[in-house]
Design a protein around this motif. Structure first.
Motif, PDB file in Angstrom:
ATOM      1  N   GLU A  24       0.846  -1.180   0.000  1.00  7.75           N
ATOM      2  CA  GLU A  24       0.000   0.000   0.000  1.00  7.75           C
ATOM      3  C   GLU A  24       0.885   1.234   0.000  1.00  7.75           C
ATOM      4  OE1 GLU A  24      -3.334   1.939   2.862  1.00  7.75           O
ATOM      5  OE2 GLU A  24      -3.337  -0.228   2.588  1.00  7.75           O
ATOM      6  N   LEU A  25       0.450   2.253  -0.709  1.00  4.05           N
ATOM      7  CA  LEU A  25       1.224   3.486  -0.784  1.00  4.05           C
ATOM      8  C   LEU A  25       1.057   4.306   0.490  1.00  4.05           C
ATOM      9  CD1 LEU A  25       0.701   5.018  -4.323  1.00  4.05           C
ATOM     10  CD2 LEU A  25       2.769   4.087  -3.347  1.00  4.05           C
ATOM     11  N   PRO A  26       2.127   4.897   0.965  1.00  2.00           N
ATOM     12  CA  PRO A  26       1.992   5.845   2.067  1.00  2.00           C
ATOM     13  C   PRO A  26       1.183   7.069   1.610  1.00  2.00           C
ATOM     14  CG  PRO A  26       4.297   5.204   1.747  1.00  2.00           C
ATOM     15  CD  PRO A  26       3.517   4.643   0.619  1.00  2.00           C
ATOM     16  N   ALA A  27       0.620   7.766   2.555  1.00  2.00           N
ATOM     17  CA  ALA A  27      -0.227   8.928   2.234  1.00  2.00           C
ATOM     18  C   ALA A  27       0.536   9.980   1.435  1.00  2.00           C
ATOM     19  CB  ALA A  27      -0.779   9.533   3.521  1.00  2.00           C
ATOM     20  N   ASN A  28       1.806  10.170   1.734  1.00  2.00           N
ATOM     21  CA  ASN A  28       2.589  11.174   1.021  1.00  2.00           C
ATOM     22  C   ASN A  28       2.728  10.827  -0.462  1.00  2.00           C
ATOM     23  OD1 ASN A  28       4.247  13.536   0.880  1.00  2.00           O
ATOM     24  ND2 ASN A  28       5.994  12.167   0.691  1.00  2.00           N
ATOM     25  N   ASP A  29       2.965   9.554  -0.769  1.00  2.00           N
ATOM     26  CA  ASP A  29       3.077   9.133  -2.167  1.00  2.00           C
ATOM     27  C   ASP A  29       1.748   9.268  -2.896  1.00  2.00           C
ATOM     28  OD1 ASP A  29       5.758   8.608  -1.945  1.00  2.00           O
ATOM     29  OD2 ASP A  29       5.522   6.438  -1.702  1.00  2.00           O
ATOM     30  N   CYS A  33       1.144  11.668  -6.209  1.00  2.00           N
ATOM     31  CA  CYS A  33       0.540  11.149  -7.439  1.00  2.00           C
ATOM     32  C   CYS A  33      -0.737  11.909  -7.787  1.00  2.00           C
ATOM     33  CB  CYS A  33       0.243   9.660  -7.306  1.00  2.00           C
ATOM     34  SG  CYS A  33       1.723   8.628  -7.310  1.00  2.00           S
ATOM     35  N   SER A  34      -1.545  12.177  -6.798  1.00  2.00           N
ATOM     36  CA  SER A  34      -2.785  12.906  -7.029  1.00  2.00           C
ATOM     37  C   SER A  34      -2.513  14.339  -7.483  1.00  2.00           C
ATOM     38  CB  SER A  34      -3.618  12.918  -5.747  1.00  2.00           C
ATOM     39  OG  SER A  34      -4.773  13.676  -5.924  1.00  2.00           O
ATOM     40  N   VAL A 102       1.316   5.595  -9.408  1.00  2.00           N
ATOM     41  CA  VAL A 102       1.139   4.595  -8.349  1.00  2.00           C
ATOM     42  C   VAL A 102       1.916   3.333  -8.694  1.00  2.00           C
ATOM     43  CG1 VAL A 102      -0.553   3.044  -7.282  1.00  2.00           C
ATOM     44  CG2 VAL A 102      -1.047   5.479  -7.493  1.00  2.00           C
ATOM     45  N   ARG A 103       1.834   2.892  -9.948  1.00  2.00           N
ATOM     46  CA  ARG A 103       2.567   1.704 -10.379  1.00  2.00           C
ATOM     47  C   ARG A 103       4.064   1.906 -10.184  1.00  2.00           C
ATOM     48  NH1 ARG A 103       1.045   1.499 -15.528  1.00  2.00           N
ATOM     49  NH2 ARG A 103      -1.026   0.862 -14.899  1.00  2.00           N
ATOM     50  N   LYS A 105       5.589   4.034  -8.061  1.00  2.00           N
ATOM     51  CA  LYS A 105       5.913   4.107  -6.626  1.00  2.00           C
ATOM     52  C   LYS A 105       5.903   2.727  -5.984  1.00  2.00           C
ATOM     53  CE  LYS A 105       6.059   8.658  -6.017  1.00  2.00           C
ATOM     54  NZ  LYS A 105       7.183   9.372  -5.510  1.00  2.00           N
ATOM     55  N   LEU A 106       4.940   1.877  -6.376  1.00  2.00           N
ATOM     56  CA  LEU A 106       4.881   0.534  -5.812  1.00  2.00           C
ATOM     57  C   LEU A 106       6.053  -0.320  -6.301  1.00  2.00           C
ATOM     58  CD1 LEU A 106       1.095  -0.327  -5.942  1.00  2.00           C
ATOM     59  CD2 LEU A 106       2.488   0.066  -3.907  1.00  2.00           C
ATOM     60  N   ALA A 107       6.456  -0.144  -7.543  1.00  2.00           N
ATOM     61  CA  ALA A 107       7.574  -0.925  -8.078  1.00  2.00           C
ATOM     62  C   ALA A 107       8.884  -0.537  -7.423  1.00  2.00           C
ATOM     63  CB  ALA A 107       7.654  -0.712  -9.591  1.00  2.00           C
ATOM     64  N   ARG A 108       8.981   0.709  -6.991  1.00  2.00           N
ATOM     65  CA  ARG A 108      10.204   1.185  -6.344  1.00  2.00           C
ATOM     66  C   ARG A 108      10.391   0.588  -4.975  1.00  2.00           C
ATOM     67  NH1 ARG A 108      11.199   7.415  -5.681  1.00  2.00           N
ATOM     68  NH2 ARG A 108       9.732   6.878  -4.086  1.00  2.00           N
ATOM     69  N   LYS A 109       9.336   0.197  -4.339  1.00  2.00           N
ATOM     70  CA  LYS A 109       9.420  -0.319  -2.958  1.00  2.00           C
ATOM     71  C   LYS A 109       9.874  -1.761  -2.936  1.00  2.00           C
ATOM     72  CE  LYS A 109       6.229   2.863  -0.955  1.00  2.00           C
ATOM     73  NZ  LYS A 109       7.200   3.738  -0.454  1.00  2.00           N
TER      74      LYS A 109
END
Length: 109
Positions: A24-29, A33-34, A102-103, A105-109
């Motif tokens: 799950e993305l943190p609120a900051n990410d 993105c938004s 989002v994709r 940011k999730l791939a970076r984690k």
């Protein structure tokens, strides 16, 4: 013994799949993105209405940004939007940008 190994292997694979899917993305990410998606949508609106890149940049200079990195990021997003040959609607650009962000940011984690 073979059945035990097969069972353990399948449980391991399932747990890895669930862990990868459960990120799950943190609120900051999500906020970044938004915000970027909104910026891209506004840039697409300006582009489709015939506003030049120069005028769009000038308009960005008048905005008040809450964080220091936002102005340069907005300039980059606007330039990329204007460089794109896309004539998609702003809502489509917004959704596409958000999904890709989002994709990424999730791939970076």
């Amino acid at each position: 013994m073979r059945n035990v190994w097969m069972t353990l292997t399948s449980f391991a694979l399932v747990s890895v799949a669930v862990a990868a899917e459960g990120k799950e993305l943190p609120a900051n990410d999500r906020y970044v993105c938004s915000w970027g998606a909104g910026t891209a949508a506004r840039a697409q609106e300006l582009k489709l209405s015939g506003v030049s890149l120069y005028a769009a940049r000038q308009k960005l200079q008048t905005y008040k940004f809450t964080k220091g990195w936002m102005r340069m990021m907005a300039m980059g997003i606007t330039e990329q939007t204007y460089d794109s040959p896309s004539r998609a609607k702003p809502a489509t650009v917004r959704q596409s940008f958000y999904d890709d962000c989002v994709r990424f940011k999730l791939a970076r984690k």
